[in-house]
Design an enzyme around this catalytic site. Structure first.
Site, short mmCIF file in Angstrom:
data_model
loop_
_atom_site.label_atom_id
_atom_site.label_comp_id
_atom_site.label_asym_id
_atom_site.label_seq_id
_atom_site.Cartn_x
_atom_site.Cartn_y
_atom_site.Cartn_z
N ASP A 1 0.81 -1.22 0.00
CA ASP A 1 0.00 0.00 0.00
C ASP A 1 0.84 1.27 0.00
OD1 ASP A 1 -2.18 -1.60 -0.06
OD2 ASP A 1 -3.17 -0.74 1.69
N ASN B 1 -4.76 -2.03 -4.29
CA ASN B 1 -5.97 -2.16 -3.47
C ASN B 1 -5.85 -1.24 -2.25
OD1 ASN B 1 -8.47 -3.04 -2.65
ND2 ASN B 1 -7.79 -5.07 -2.00
N ASP C 1 -10.64 -2.35 12.17
CA ASP C 1 -9.67 -3.31 11.62
C ASP C 1 -9.21 -4.32 12.66
OD1 ASP C 1 -9.93 -2.08 9.24
OD2 ASP C 1 -7.91 -1.21 9.18
N GLU D 1 -11.01 -4.66 2.10
CA GLU D 1 -10.27 -5.43 1.10
C GLU D 1 -11.12 -6.55 0.51
OE1 GLU D 1 -9.05 -3.88 3.57
OE2 GLU D 1 -6.91 -3.44 3.32
N HIS E 1 -4.90 -9.13 3.78
CA HIS E 1 -3.83 -9.30 4.77
C HIS E 1 -4.36 -9.62 6.16
CE1 HIS E 1 -4.14 -4.74 5.78
NE2 HIS E 1 -5.17 -5.09 5.06
N ARG E 2 -5.43 -8.95 6.56
CA ARG E 2 -5.89 -9.14 7.94
C ARG E 2 -6.53 -10.52 8.16
NH1 ARG E 2 -4.15 -4.99 10.02
NH2 ARG E 2 -4.33 -2.97 9.03
N LYS F 1 0.49 -6.45 2.09
CA LYS F 1 -0.22 -5.18 2.05
C LYS F 1 0.23 -4.27 3.21
CE LYS F 1 -4.77 -3.60 0.75
NZ LYS F 1 -5.05 -2.37 1.43
#
Ligand code: DC
Length: 664
Positions: free
Chosen positions: A52, A94, A328, A356, A400-401, A426
């Protein structure tokens, strides 16, 4: 970074140690934009290096900002509010934190200074809404076209030099889909506030307020003192102009910290997990994740720039929590819920659906694979842990998360497969390495694949390829015997002096750097491959005392996430409990030919028939020695690769491996 197709996490037992977090994504991309719009040079310390931030940096460079890197410092010379380039096509991956603010800034700059900019991203970016921001920019008089679906990127931003904007009346923007629309306007509007104040009014309940606080905090650092009236009205004072603070330090990412806070809560049994780079003084909203973790049972202490977390209540306590302030990090709670007694309900998380991926759907689907009971609604998720987890292959949705938080599911006694682990790039490219540094497990829980076979059967090539495909460690056990042999030859120890050879083996300063063997400071990768060293190794390795002395060294390679070991006795003696044992053979003729080609390609003269004779003599010796003779383990998969390519052999081994895995 793991770039494998999947990464299998063995069941973890405990966690302890220190992790240093990478920089915050939210702070990094805001600072980059502000530095890019300011006059002069800003020195940014500890910037996050990830997908990112890379798209943001590439965009700023395309727009004419100058970037200079040295170590962990980036110097960025900004545009001073004047476009240097009036036409550009920017690809923003993204990264919502790049797409939204750049849209606002470039729309305003094009409308006043003239320009034509096209902004696009990956397909998922084109499904993430931006209509509320587009509407706000159009009210101002900016020309913004959605060139794909209305309300979504890709976008085209155009304008003529000398264009006027309607900045006198309040600009209205919705705040209930994403707070990034407001953030984008606040970051960009100072560009056009020279002649009069600009008012932004938020329609609807503003979500994710802490992210707007980061925006205001960083704007202040760059000389813009936004006046906030509640959470509905923001005033950018007349005469605002970006002033670089000269030097900015990016604190560690508080959302990334959540995985390690959870790790401490779940597995910090004997010692805490220490997190450095973000602490109780953080300006990031996700730092409040620690309150949620404490409510579930974590014991947290901390100070400026650090946190320490241990297990408190166990099992964890189920909670019901409005997560609007930590959107998040709240995903991490959903996985912690697997270790709680009762059902955990996370509410007010509608924004998960436009991130995402649709995170509510994704978390629900993957938690169910592990056996959890999941209820989901438009803006909530409720998780009830199963009595025992089911091993599962976790789809990560290029999010990613999802990948990072599901790694925490590996503490329930079953392995967890993370598909496409590289999606962590990311925000945290080395996440799994950092995790593996902290976690431990019983040695028998670490999977091992052994590849034994005679010399020149191609086992080294095959084993290292399999290790690479699985992201596992690799042990070339021949190298430990060769290194002993090389040392003996150098100091003149005879091949029949068992006691001296064993002493050499016991104190061998052998270690591997990037796959190359080193003896002390010397890279001996090439020296070990010499034919005379191989022949000496074959003699040296026949001594029981030598084999015993090298045993611990070989066992120490069995580390998380797994090991592929090649040699003669990997499956029979060193790792008898290996999950998969391969015995690789090829005809003597094929092996002699392979060795011949190998030597010739390195410019070493060779003769096929001599090589074959030596090879057969070595096989003979390896097979007939009294200790650890070369022979297939009883449960070995026999593979003759005389007629197979490396890829074909690898496919066979990986297929056999899959059959032994519990992922269905
Ligand atoms: O696989 P290689 O050619 O690098 O091995 C060199 C010698 O070391 C081989 O002749 C036998 C010995 N060796 C062994 O006895 N046990 C092992 N696990 C690996 C190698």
């Amino acid at each position: 970074m793991y770039t494998t197709r999947f990464l299998d996490l063995p069941p973890f037992a405990q966690a302890a140690g220190t992790v240093r977090l990478p920089g915050s994504k939210s702070i990094s991309n805001r600072v980059l934009l502000l530095a890019g719009l300011s006059a002069g040079t800003t020195e940014v310390h500890d910037l996050l290096d990830s997908d990112d931030t890379q798209v943001m940096l590439a965009a700023l460079e395309q727009l004419g900002c100058r970037l200079e890197r040295s170590g962990s410092v980036l110097r960025i010379t900004g545009l001073g509010g004047r476009l240097a380039v009036h036409e550009a096509q920017l690809f923003l991956g993204n990264a919502g934190t790049a797409m939204r603010p750049l849209t606002a800034a470039l729309a305003l700059l094009a409308a006043t200074q003239g320009g034509d900019f096209a902004l696009s991203g990956v397909p998922r970016m084109h499904e993430r809404p931006i209509g509320d921001l587009v509407d706000a920019l159009r009210q101002l008089g900016c020309e913004v076209d959605c060139t794909g679906t209305p309300g979504y990127p890709p976008l085209r931003l155009r304008g003529q030099p000398g264009g006027r904007l309607h900045t006198a009346q309040p600009i209205r923007v919705r705040g209930d889909v994403s707070s990034q629309f407001l953030t984008a306007l606040l970051l960009a509007l100072p560009l056009v506030a020279a002649d009069g104040e600009i008012v932004v009014e938020v329609e609807g309940e503003l979500i994710s307020k802490p992210y707007v606080e980061i925006t205001l905090n960083l704007l202040a650092r760059f000389g813009i003192a936004v006046r906030r009236e509640g959470w509905q009205r923001f005033v950018i004072p007349a005469g605002s102009a970006y002033r670089s603070p000269g030097r900015v330090h990016v604190e560690g990412d508080a959302s990334s910290a959540s995985y390690f806070v959870a790790l401490g809560a779940i597995a910090g049994v004997d010692a805490p997990v220490r997190i450095e780079g973000v602490g109780t003084d953080s300006i990031q909203g996700d730092i409040r994740f620690i309150e949620a973790a404490q409510a579930m049972g974590a014991e947290v202490t901390g100070g400026p720039g650090f946190l320490e977390v241990r297990r408190g209540a166990w099992p964890l306590k189920a909670i019901t929590l409005d997560c609007n302030h930590i959107p998040d990090a709240a995903m991490t709670l959903a996985v912690m819920a697997l270790y709680a007694c009762g059902s955990t309900r996370l509410t007010n998380i509608a924004s998960w659906r436009v991130k995402e991926t649709d995170r509510i759907a994704a978390m629900a689907a993957e938690l169910r694979k592990l056996g959890a009971g999941v209820l989901e609604g438009a803006d909530f998720i409720e998780i009830t842990p199963p009595a025992a987890l089911t091993p599962a292959a976790i789809h990560t949705y290029d999010d990613h998360r999802v990948a990072m938080c599901f790694s925490l599911a590996a503490f329930a006694g079953v392995p967890v497969r993370i598909l496409d682990p590289k999606c962590v790039a990311k925000t945290f490219p080395d996440y799994f390495e950092a995790l593996f540094d902290l976690v431990c497990t019983g040695v028998e829980a670490v999977p091992v694949i052994t590849v034994d076979g005679p010399t020149a059967s191609g086992k080294g090539t095959l084993a290292s390829a399999v290790a690479k495909a699985l992201g596992y460690h690799f042990l070339d056990s021949g190298a430990v015997y060769r290194a002993t042999a090389l040392t003996a030859m150098r100091i003149g120890v005879a091949p029949d002096d068992e006691a001296s050879l064993a002493r050499i083996a016991a104190t061998l300063p052998l270690h591997f750097i990037g796959g190359d063997a080193h003896l002390g400071d010397e890279n001996v990768a090439d020296a070990l491959r010499a034919e005379d060293v191989g022949a000496m190794a074959s003699k040296v390795s026949a001594w029981p005392a030598v084999r015993e002395a090298l045993r611990q060294l070989q066992l120490s390679f069995r580390r998380i996430p797994g090991l592929v070991a090649d040699g003669r006795d990997m499956g029979t003696v060193i790792f008898p409990s290996a999950t998969l044992k391969v015995f690789l053979t090829a005809s003597a003729a094929t092996r002699a030919e392979r060795r011949y080609k190998q030597l010739i390609s390195k410019g070493i003269p060779a003769n096929i028939s001599t090589l074959r004779a030596e090879l057969e003599a070595r096989d003979e010796r390896d097979r007939n020695r009294s200790v650890a003779p070369l022979k297939p383990a009883e449960d070995a998969l026999l593979l003759d690769n005389s007629e197979l390519t490396v890829e074909a052999s690898m496919a066979r081994v990986l297929e056999a491996w899959e059959q032994r895995r519990p992922f269905g």
